[in-house]
Design an enzyme around this catalytic site. Structure first.
Site, short mmCIF file in Angstrom:
data_model
loop_
_atom_site.label_atom_id
_atom_site.label_comp_id
_atom_site.label_asym_id
_atom_site.label_seq_id
_atom_site.Cartn_x
_atom_site.Cartn_y
_atom_site.Cartn_z
N ASP A 28 5.19 1.77 -8.57
CA ASP A 28 4.77 1.62 -7.17
C ASP A 28 3.94 2.84 -6.83
OD1 ASP A 28 4.44 1.51 -4.44
OD2 ASP A 28 6.57 1.52 -3.94
N ASN A 80 -7.83 1.04 -8.05
CA ASN A 80 -8.18 -0.36 -7.87
C ASN A 80 -7.11 -1.17 -7.15
OD1 ASN A 80 -9.52 -3.01 -8.61
ND2 ASN A 80 -7.66 -3.16 -9.86
N ILE A 91 -9.81 -7.76 -11.46
CA ILE A 91 -10.73 -6.64 -11.64
C ILE A 91 -10.09 -5.59 -12.55
CG2 ILE A 91 -11.94 -4.75 -10.48
CD1 ILE A 91 -12.15 -6.56 -8.02
N TYR A 95 -5.26 -3.88 6.31
CA TYR A 95 -5.94 -3.70 5.02
C TYR A 95 -7.31 -3.09 5.24
CZ TYR A 95 -8.67 -5.43 0.97
OH TYR A 95 -9.52 -5.56 -0.11
N LYS A 122 -8.82 0.49 3.93
CA LYS A 122 -10.02 0.59 3.09
C LYS A 122 -11.06 1.49 3.75
CE LYS A 122 -8.70 -2.06 -0.34
NZ LYS A 122 -8.40 -1.46 -1.67
#
Length: 259
Positions: A63, A86, A19, A150, A154
């Protein structure tokens, strides 16, 4: 260079991924100068490729969880008009397989990194009274689909996006988040190499009967960052081939209908 983003400086994190590469090409092809940010050294060769395609770009091997590294890279690039958060990853598929260090790592690489980048660019956006931040979340933020650390990160990005939209709107800064479903990135192609039927198995959960292409995610992000979306802020937008519309597999079984 002419284009909708001529004169704009766009920072894209996770720029070396599927992406990310598409984002750099779409923004850059429309006149923007790109800061391609990634922790992988591959970002440097990718930027050379972009330059060969006539796109103005600079690589930052960073990082994003390090506030010092991010601040240094962004300062060297100059004012950031548009930030696309992203970058992200998951390395713990279940809660049982996630220890405290693993939880912190996934939170750090997703939510923490996005915050660090937003923190670095917001003061300049306030000074210029203009800016756009587009965060890349996941449908995992809305549903339990595995990868719990994760997913939690999000979900946190949704809250952070709305906070930015609320607090910084008066300065002309907009913030939105997209939630992709399964995207045909190199990571998924690697998984398909191990199990050739994995994508076919997943596709039956998507009302459009397929998974998402990187260009489809990138086009939505470019729109949200553009003046065409000048009244859009605080939006949570799935880009998921209909996955979040409902459970189509269960619906078929409940109704005994093939739709």
């Amino acid at each position: 260079m002419s284009g909708a983003f001529a004169g704009k400086r766009v920072a894209v994190t996770g720029a070396a991924g599927g992406i990310g590469q598409m984002l750099c090409r779409q923004f850059g092809g429309d006149g923007a100068t790109i800061l391609a940010v990634d922790k992988s050294p591959a970002v440097r060769s990718f930027v050379e490729t972009l330059k060969g395609e006539g796109i103005r770009a600079r690589a930052a091997e960073v990082d994003i969880g390090s506030a010092d590294q991010v601040a240094e890279a962004f300062a060297a690039f100059g004012a950031v008009d548009i930030l696309v958060n992203n970058a992200g990853y998951s390395s713990h598929p279940t809660l049982a397989a996630t220890d405290p260090a693993g939880w912190q790592s996934d939170m750090h690489g997703n939510l923490g990194g996005a915050y660090t980048c937003a923190y670095a660019v917001l003061p300049g956006m306030v000074d210029r009274r203009w800016g756009a931040i587009v965060n890349v979340g996941s449908v995992n933020a809305l549903h339990a689909l595995g990868d719990p650390a994760y997913s939690a990160a999000k979900a946190g990005m949704i809250a952070m996006t709305k906070a930015i939209a609320m607090e910084y709107g008066r300065y002309g800064v907009r913030a939105n988040i997209v939630l992709p479903g399964t995207v045909r990135t190199p990571l998924w192609e690697q998984r398909a190499a191990k199990d050739p039927k994995v994508l076919e198995t997943l596709q039956r959960w998507y009302p459009l009967g397929r998974i998402v292409e990187p260009a489809e995610v990138a086009r939505v992000i470019v729109f949200l960052a553009s003046d065409a979306a000048s009244a859009v802020t605080g939006t949570v937008l799935p880009v998921d081939c209909g996955l979040s519309a409902g459970n189509i597999v269960m619906s078929r079984e409940l109704t005994l209908e093939d739709f």
